[in-house]
Each structure stands twice: as structure tokens, then as C-alpha cells.
Design an enzyme around this catalytic site. Structure first.
Site, short mmCIF file in Angstrom:
data_model
loop_
_atom_site.label_atom_id
_atom_site.label_comp_id
_atom_site.label_asym_id
_atom_site.label_seq_id
_atom_site.Cartn_x
_atom_site.Cartn_y
_atom_site.Cartn_z
N LYS A 1 -1.28 4.97 4.75
CA LYS A 1 -1.92 4.04 5.23
C LYS A 1 -1.72 3.89 6.80
O LYS A 1 -0.68 3.60 7.18
CB LYS A 1 -2.27 2.81 4.75
N HIS B 1 0.91 -1.43 0.05
CA HIS B 1 0.13 -0.09 -0.08
C HIS B 1 0.95 1.33 0.10
O HIS B 1 2.05 1.25 0.43
CB HIS B 1 -0.87 0.13 1.32
N1 LIG Z 1 -13.38 -0.59 1.46
C1 LIG Z 1 -12.44 -0.16 0.50
O1 LIG Z 1 -12.46 -0.37 -0.78
C2 LIG Z 1 -11.28 0.69 1.09
C3 LIG Z 1 -11.03 1.13 2.19
N2 LIG Z 1 -10.18 2.14 2.63
C4 LIG Z 1 -10.34 2.56 4.17
O2 LIG Z 1 -11.05 3.51 4.19
C5 LIG Z 1 -10.69 4.36 5.48
C6 LIG Z 1 -10.18 5.87 4.75
O3 LIG Z 1 -9.15 5.68 3.65
P1 LIG Z 1 -8.55 7.12 3.20
O4 LIG Z 1 -9.67 8.09 2.68
O5 LIG Z 1 -7.39 6.82 2.36
O6 LIG Z 1 -7.99 8.00 4.49
P2 LIG Z 1 -7.64 9.48 4.81
O7 LIG Z 1 -6.99 9.60 5.76
O8 LIG Z 1 -7.46 9.79 3.31
O9 LIG Z 1 -9.26 9.84 5.15
C7 LIG Z 1 -10.12 9.70 6.39
C8 LIG Z 1 -10.74 11.02 6.50
O10 LIG Z 1 -11.62 10.59 7.78
C9 LIG Z 1 -11.64 11.75 8.64
N3 LIG Z 1 -11.95 11.53 9.89
C10 LIG Z 1 -11.55 11.10 10.82
N4 LIG Z 1 -12.15 10.85 12.13
C11 LIG Z 1 -13.67 11.23 11.62
C12 LIG Z 1 -14.48 11.34 12.10
N5 LIG Z 1 -14.82 10.82 13.44
N6 LIG Z 1 -15.95 11.69 11.33
C13 LIG Z 1 -15.75 12.03 10.01
N7 LIG Z 1 -14.66 12.03 9.62
C14 LIG Z 1 -13.33 11.64 10.13
C15 LIG Z 1 -10.33 12.58 8.30
O11 LIG Z 1 -10.28 13.79 8.66
P3 LIG Z 1 -8.96 14.57 9.23
O12 LIG Z 1 -8.00 14.63 7.96
O13 LIG Z 1 -9.47 15.93 9.41
O14 LIG Z 1 -8.44 13.73 10.47
C16 LIG Z 1 -9.95 11.98 7.03
O15 LIG Z 1 -10.48 13.31 5.97
C17 LIG Z 1 -9.20 3.46 5.85
O16 LIG Z 1 -9.75 2.74 6.74
C18 LIG Z 1 -8.88 2.73 4.51
O17 LIG Z 1 -8.45 1.50 4.87
C19 LIG Z 1 -9.57 2.72 1.52
C20 LIG Z 1 -9.66 2.37 0.24
C21 LIG Z 1 -10.42 1.66 -0.03
O1 LIG Z 2 -6.09 2.31 2.95
C1 LIG Z 2 -6.38 1.91 1.71
O2 LIG Z 2 -5.90 2.62 0.97
C2 LIG Z 2 -6.98 0.65 1.59
N1 LIG Z 2 -7.65 0.30 2.67
C3 LIG Z 2 -8.50 -0.89 2.40
C4 LIG Z 2 -8.01 -2.39 3.33
O3 LIG Z 2 -7.25 -1.81 4.36
O4 LIG Z 2 -7.97 -3.60 2.83
C5 LIG Z 2 -8.86 -1.33 1.12
C6 LIG Z 2 -7.72 -1.03 -0.09
O5 LIG Z 2 -6.71 -2.00 0.29
C7 LIG Z 2 -7.28 0.29 0.22
#
Ligand SMILES: NC(=O)C1=CN([C@@H]2O[C@H](COP(=O)(O)OP(=O)(O)OC[C@H]3O[C@@H](n4cnc5c(N)ncnc54)[C@H](OP(=O)(O)O)[C@@H]3O)[C@@H](O)[C@H]2O)C=CC1
Ligand SMILES: O=C(O)C1=N[C@H](C(=O)O)C[C@H](O)C1
Length: 258
Positions: A147, A143
Site C-alpha cells: 500500500k 494493511h
Molecule cells: N475504496 C475501496 O474499497 C478500496 C480502495 N483501494 C484503493 O484503491 C487504490 C488502488 O489500489 P490497488 O489496486 O491495491 O493498487 P495497485 O497499485 O495494485 O493498482 C493501481 C493501478 O493504477 C494504475 N495507474 C496508475 N496511474 C494511473 C493512471 N493515471 N491511469 C490509469 N491507471 C493508473 C497502476 O498502473 P502501474 O502499475 O502501471 O503504475 C496500477 O495498475 C488505492 O488508492 C487503494 O487505497 C483499495 C482497495 C479497496
Molecule cells: O490499499 C488498500 O488495499 C485499501 N485501501 C483503502 C483505504 O486506504 O482505506 C480501502 C481498504 O482499506 C484497502
């Protein structure tokens, strides 16, 4: 003509949240009615008209957000990682209580998926199918270095699926003669399956499942080169969750992959 489904995005300013907002805005049958960040309360959704929330935040906040969203009367699609079995059980029970006595049309659903990319969903399914035929299986996830969790939610789920399939087939421990090692050299062990996490600038989200037998290897690999790979699955989940009361775990359930 049916009116568009009203969607709120929680974690809207994050990498995934921004991509989801754009995808929802680009879909004719959906309308984006709220974008919440880390400093916003779920109470801010009152009066927004949102029917479904999409939640991509952080493992430490996601469960609390989901319970608050159910209390606010929304169905929820969750992509955030870090879901333990006990957390899933609490959401399942909350939905049962909330939906008791509801008409089908009012009942709420929550769909949690560790990965919404079709290639990743298929890779997990193929790994589950293949696991019983191999002596050895290990998972390597790779990744981007921003992350916050390791191993990835996808790798944890893959490893659990492999372990379940091996147990159901009566397979024992995998061959491994390691007697001495530098801490962590053999990765994390998830239900007996070794999982290795790579963090590298330039990567997005990738996973290899390595399955070995004497004289042969099967490698199953999925690559998300761009976050657009997750969007068709997220939008499918948004459309499906409103007709699936209760808890659904994994996009494979919606795709009917077993
Ligand atoms: N299921 C899937 O297909 C995928 C899952 N993911 C997962 O999604 C999650 C997010 O990933 P990603 O977007 O890359 O992470 P980011 O760090 O880019 O985004 C997370 C966001 O959540 C905000 N946040 C934190 N706490 C809260 C809260 N209590 N309420 C609302 N917003 C909040 C943060 O704000 P701030 O920056 O202000 O702290 C930030 O903007 C991870 O767990 C990742 O593993 C990612 C890609 C694909
Ligand atoms: O944090 C990410 O980027 C991603 N998170 C998810 C995971 O932890 O499996 C999905 C994907 O791998 C991207």
C-alpha cells in the site's frame, strides 16, 4: 429487457482493477467495454460506449482522471484514496456545471467511497454512533505492505467521523499525559484523533476502532481477508451512480445508513 450497463475500468491492471474487471464480467446486467492502464489516455474511451467508469488508480492521478471522465460524459465510481475536501469540492462544482440544464437521464454522478466492503462501511457507521459516549478513541489500520498511502483512506474518514461526533457532543480533548515520545509513537493526529498504521506481509485491509471509558472498552473491528469483499459494494455503486446525479461520498449514503 434493458441492455447491460457498459462499464470501463481505469487502473484495470492493478490489484483492485483486475478484481473489478472480473466482477463486472460476472454480472449479467453489466458489460465490460474498456480496460485502461497507466499509459492509456481517457480519450481512448471515445467510441467504447461506456456509461460508467470505475476508477482504482493512485492518489496522484485520481482527481485528474475523474474530471476527464466527466468531460467524456461518464458517471464515475471511485475507490482510490487521497481525496481532500478541496478536491471533492472541485468535482462537486464540475458536476453542477456539467449537469446544469441536463435532463435527469443525461445527468452525471460521481460516487467516491474510501471503502466498499460492507463490514468496513458498517464499522465506520458504528464508530460515528459510538464516539460521543467515550472519553478516548483511537484508530488502528493494518494493511498489506504494498500500500502506497498511510494512513488508509478508511482510517482518515473514520477519524474525521469520530472527531465530528465528539465535537457535536461537546466533548473536549482526549486524556493523554504523554510528555516525551519517539517521533511517531502516538501515530498521526487527524482532527485530534490518533491514527496508527501497520504494514504487514499477509494482511489485506483491516481496521480497529478503540473506544475507552474508565473500566471499559469497545472495540469495533473490520477485516477484509480478500479483495472479493469490496466487489458487492463496487457493483452496487455502479448500478446506483447512474441514478444519483452530482457527488456522493461514502457507500453509507447508498445503503441509507445515515
Ligand atoms: N475504496 C475501496 O474499497 C478500496 C480502495 N483501494 C484503493 O484503491 C487504490 C488502488 O489500489 P490497488 O489496486 O491495491 O493498487 P495497485 O497499485 O495494485 O493498482 C493501481 C493501478 O493504477 C494504475 N495507474 C496508475 N496511474 C494511473 C493512471 N493515471 N491511469 C490509469 N491507471 C493508473 C497502476 O498502473 P502501474 O502499475 O502501471 O503504475 C496500477 O495498475 C488505492 O488508492 C487503494 O487505497 C483499495 C482497495 C479497496
Ligand atoms: O490499499 C488498500 O488495499 C485499501 N485501501 C483503502 C483505504 O486506504 O482505506 C480501502 C481498504 O482499506 C484497502
Amino acid at each position: 429487457m434493458t441492455s447491460p450497463l457498459a462499464v470501463a475500468v481505469i487502473g484495470a491492471h492493478g490489484r483492485m482493477g483486475q478484481a473489478v474487471c472480473d466482477a463486472v464480467e460476472g454480472a449479467d446486467d453489466l458489460t465490460l467495454v474498456a480496460q485502461l492502464g497507466a499509459d492509456d489516455s481517457i480519450d481512448a474511451l471515445a467510441g467504447s460506449g461506456a456509461t460508467v467508469a470505475v476508477e482504482f488508480t493512485v492518489p496522484s492521478a485520481t482527481e485528474e482522471n475523474v474530471h476527464a471522465l466527466i468531460d467524456a460524459g461518464l458517471s464515475v465510481v471511485v475507490g482510490t484514496t487521497g481525496w481532500a475536501d478541496e478536491s471533492l469540492d472541485r468535482v462537486r462544482r464540475h458536476l453542477e456545471e456539467r449537469n446544469a440544464g441536463s435532463d435527469d437521464g443525461d445527468a452525471l454522478g460521481v460516487l467516491i467511497a474510501p471503502n466498499f466492503a460492507l463490514s468496513a462501511v458498517l464499522a465506520m457507521t458504528f464508530a460515528k454512533q459510538a464516539a460521543r459516549f467515550f472519553e478516548s478513541a483511537e484508530v488502528v489500520e493494518l494493511h498489506h505492505p504494498n500500500k502506497v498511502d498511510a494512513p488508509s483512506g478508511t482510517a482518515l474518514t473514520t477519524a474525521r467521523h469520530i472527531a465530528e461526533a465528539r465535537a457535536a457532543a461537546g466533548l473536549g480533548a482526549m486524556p493523554d499525559a504523554t510528555q516525551t515520545q519517539v517521533d511517531g509513537a502516538r501515530g498521526a493526529v487527524v482532527d485530534g484523533v490518533h491514527v496508527h498504521a501497520v504494514r504487514l506481509r499477509g494482511l489485506v485491509a483491516h481496521e480497529e476502532i478503540l473506544l475507552g471509558n474508565p473500566g471499559e472498552q469497545l472495540t469495533i473491528r473490520t477485516d477484509s481477508f480478500d479483495r472479493s469483499s469490496f466487489m458487492p459494494g463496487v457493483l452496487l455503486a455502479v448500478r446506483e451512480v447512474v441514478r444519483r446525479p452530482g457527488l456522493t461520498f461514502g457507500l453509507d449514503q447508498v445503503l441509507d445508513l445515515g
